[in-house]
Scaffold this motif. Structure first.
Motif, mmCIF file in Angstrom:
data_model
loop_
_atom_site.group_PDB
_atom_site.id
_atom_site.type_symbol
_atom_site.label_atom_id
_atom_site.label_comp_id
_atom_site.label_asym_id
_atom_site.label_seq_id
_atom_site.Cartn_x
_atom_site.Cartn_y
_atom_site.Cartn_z
ATOM 1 N N LEU A 36 0.750 -1.102 0.146
ATOM 2 C CA LEU A 36 0.033 -0.110 0.107
ATOM 3 C C LEU A 36 0.918 1.200 0.049
ATOM 4 C CD1 LEU A 36 -2.627 1.507 0.222
ATOM 5 C CD2 LEU A 36 -2.679 1.002 2.706
ATOM 6 N N ASN A 37 1.905 1.309 0.965
ATOM 7 C CA ASN A 37 2.931 2.356 0.809
ATOM 8 C C ASN A 37 3.368 2.675 -0.551
ATOM 9 O OD1 ASN A 37 4.763 4.412 2.424
ATOM 10 N ND2 ASN A 37 6.310 2.695 1.185
ATOM 11 N N LYS A 38 3.851 1.490 -1.259
ATOM 12 C CA LYS A 38 4.267 1.827 -2.482
ATOM 13 C C LYS A 38 3.262 2.324 -3.539
ATOM 14 C CE LYS A 38 6.557 -0.608 -6.290
ATOM 15 N NZ LYS A 38 7.355 -1.833 -7.013
ATOM 16 N N TRP A 39 1.962 1.806 -3.358
ATOM 17 C CA TRP A 39 1.005 2.417 -4.356
ATOM 18 C C TRP A 39 0.765 3.932 -4.167
ATOM 19 C CZ3 TRP A 39 -3.873 4.422 -3.734
ATOM 20 C CH2 TRP A 39 -4.861 4.481 -5.010
ATOM 21 N N VAL A 40 0.738 4.319 -2.946
ATOM 22 C CA VAL A 40 0.303 5.720 -2.603
ATOM 23 C C VAL A 40 1.538 6.501 -2.902
ATOM 24 C CG1 VAL A 40 0.315 7.192 -0.377
ATOM 25 C CG2 VAL A 40 -1.195 5.211 -0.276
ATOM 26 N N GLU A 41 2.638 6.168 -2.738
ATOM 27 C CA GLU A 41 3.850 6.823 -3.287
ATOM 28 C C GLU A 41 3.840 6.985 -4.699
ATOM 29 O OE1 GLU A 41 7.377 4.833 -2.010
ATOM 30 O OE2 GLU A 41 7.475 6.090 -0.191
ATOM 31 N N LEU A 42 3.197 6.052 -5.508
ATOM 32 C CA LEU A 42 3.082 6.173 -6.962
ATOM 33 C C LEU A 42 1.958 7.083 -7.473
ATOM 34 C CD1 LEU A 42 3.620 2.536 -7.939
ATOM 35 C CD2 LEU A 42 5.364 4.181 -8.549
ATOM 36 N N GLN A 43 1.012 7.331 -6.619
ATOM 37 C CA GLN A 43 -0.031 8.034 -6.905
ATOM 38 C C GLN A 43 0.170 9.778 -6.574
ATOM 39 O OE1 GLN A 43 -2.731 6.459 -8.214
ATOM 40 N NE2 GLN A 43 -1.060 4.860 -7.641
ATOM 41 N N MET A 56 -4.467 12.701 -1.213
ATOM 42 C CA MET A 56 -3.845 11.697 -0.763
ATOM 43 C C MET A 56 -4.441 11.374 0.964
ATOM 44 S SD MET A 56 -1.943 10.801 -3.007
ATOM 45 C CE MET A 56 -1.254 9.721 -2.116
ATOM 46 N N ILE A 57 -5.097 12.588 1.568
ATOM 47 C CA ILE A 57 -5.698 12.374 2.750
ATOM 48 C C ILE A 57 -6.753 11.331 2.600
ATOM 49 C CG2 ILE A 57 -6.628 13.306 4.722
ATOM 50 C CD1 ILE A 57 -4.549 15.308 4.439
ATOM 51 N N GLU A 58 -7.583 11.450 1.771
ATOM 52 C CA GLU A 58 -8.668 10.807 1.235
ATOM 53 C C GLU A 58 -8.260 9.408 0.974
ATOM 54 O OE1 GLU A 58 -11.030 13.081 -1.476
ATOM 55 O OE2 GLU A 58 -11.662 14.609 -0.183
ATOM 56 N N ILE A 59 -7.432 9.261 0.240
ATOM 57 C CA ILE A 59 -6.892 7.868 -0.284
ATOM 58 C C ILE A 59 -6.487 6.897 0.903
ATOM 59 C CG2 ILE A 59 -5.217 6.780 -1.675
ATOM 60 C CD1 ILE A 59 -5.584 8.748 -3.888
ATOM 61 N N VAL A 60 -5.558 7.707 1.744
ATOM 62 C CA VAL A 60 -4.969 7.215 2.913
ATOM 63 C C VAL A 60 -6.119 6.739 3.926
ATOM 64 C CG1 VAL A 60 -3.355 7.119 4.876
ATOM 65 C CG2 VAL A 60 -2.575 7.922 2.507
ATOM 66 N N GLU A 61 -7.175 7.549 3.982
ATOM 67 C CA GLU A 61 -8.155 7.248 4.869
ATOM 68 C C GLU A 61 -8.907 6.069 4.427
ATOM 69 O OE1 GLU A 61 -9.418 11.350 6.946
ATOM 70 O OE2 GLU A 61 -10.403 10.866 4.967
ATOM 71 N N HIS A 62 -9.335 6.153 3.255
ATOM 72 C CA HIS A 62 -9.909 4.726 2.637
ATOM 73 C C HIS A 62 -9.079 3.441 2.569
ATOM 74 C CE1 HIS A 62 -12.621 8.159 1.123
ATOM 75 N NE2 HIS A 62 -13.474 7.259 1.132
ATOM 76 N N THR A 63 -7.993 3.357 2.513
ATOM 77 C CA THR A 63 -7.142 2.306 2.382
ATOM 78 C C THR A 63 -6.430 1.800 3.520
ATOM 79 O OG1 THR A 63 -5.102 3.544 1.698
ATOM 80 C CG2 THR A 63 -6.491 2.818 -0.209
ATOM 81 N N VAL A 64 -6.137 2.722 4.437
ATOM 82 C CA VAL A 64 -5.428 2.152 5.586
ATOM 83 C C VAL A 64 -6.269 1.687 6.709
ATOM 84 C CG1 VAL A 64 -4.143 2.978 7.747
ATOM 85 C CG2 VAL A 64 -3.426 3.588 5.394
#
Length: 110
Positions: A36-43, A56-64
């Motif tokens: 997940l960390n790698k995917w977030v970095e790529l985004q 990114m905050i929204e993405i991290v909230e939904h995925t973490v």
């Protein structure tokens, strides 16, 4: 799949579906978190600088929220403090880590 060029093209909805799947086959939750960390970095390259932080905050909230932190060992939980995803979004992640540490210490249900 994580090491393929297509991994960065994985849409958020599909990633959420994968993370939410109870039948996902992965070594452990720590490995899943690093993926997940790698995917977030790529985004981060997908967003203009003005929208980056909010998106990114929204993405991290939904995925973490789909990572099963209690399934990580205490050592793995401690190692999360070195992962960029944790460092960059600690306000969203630290509570889940704390609950997991309490679970392992046996104080979660007291």
């Amino acid at each position: 799949m994580v090491n393929s060029e297509d991994y960065q093209l994985l849409e958020l909805d599909m990633l959420i579906s994968i993370l939410a799947d109870n039948d996902i086959v992965v070594k452990d939750e720590y490995t899943l978190y690093t993926y997940l960390n790698k995917w977030v970095e790529l985004q981060t390259v997908k967003f203009a600088s003005g929208e980056l932080e909010t998106s990114m905050i929204e993405i991290v909230e939904h995925t973490v929220s789909l990572i099963r932190f209690p399934m990580m060992s205490p050592r793995q939980l401690a190692n999360l403090l070195l992962v960029p995803l944790t460092l960059n979004y600690k306000d969203l992640i630290m509570n889940q880590m704390l609950v997991s540490m309490k679970f392992h210490a046996g104080t979660f249900y007291k």
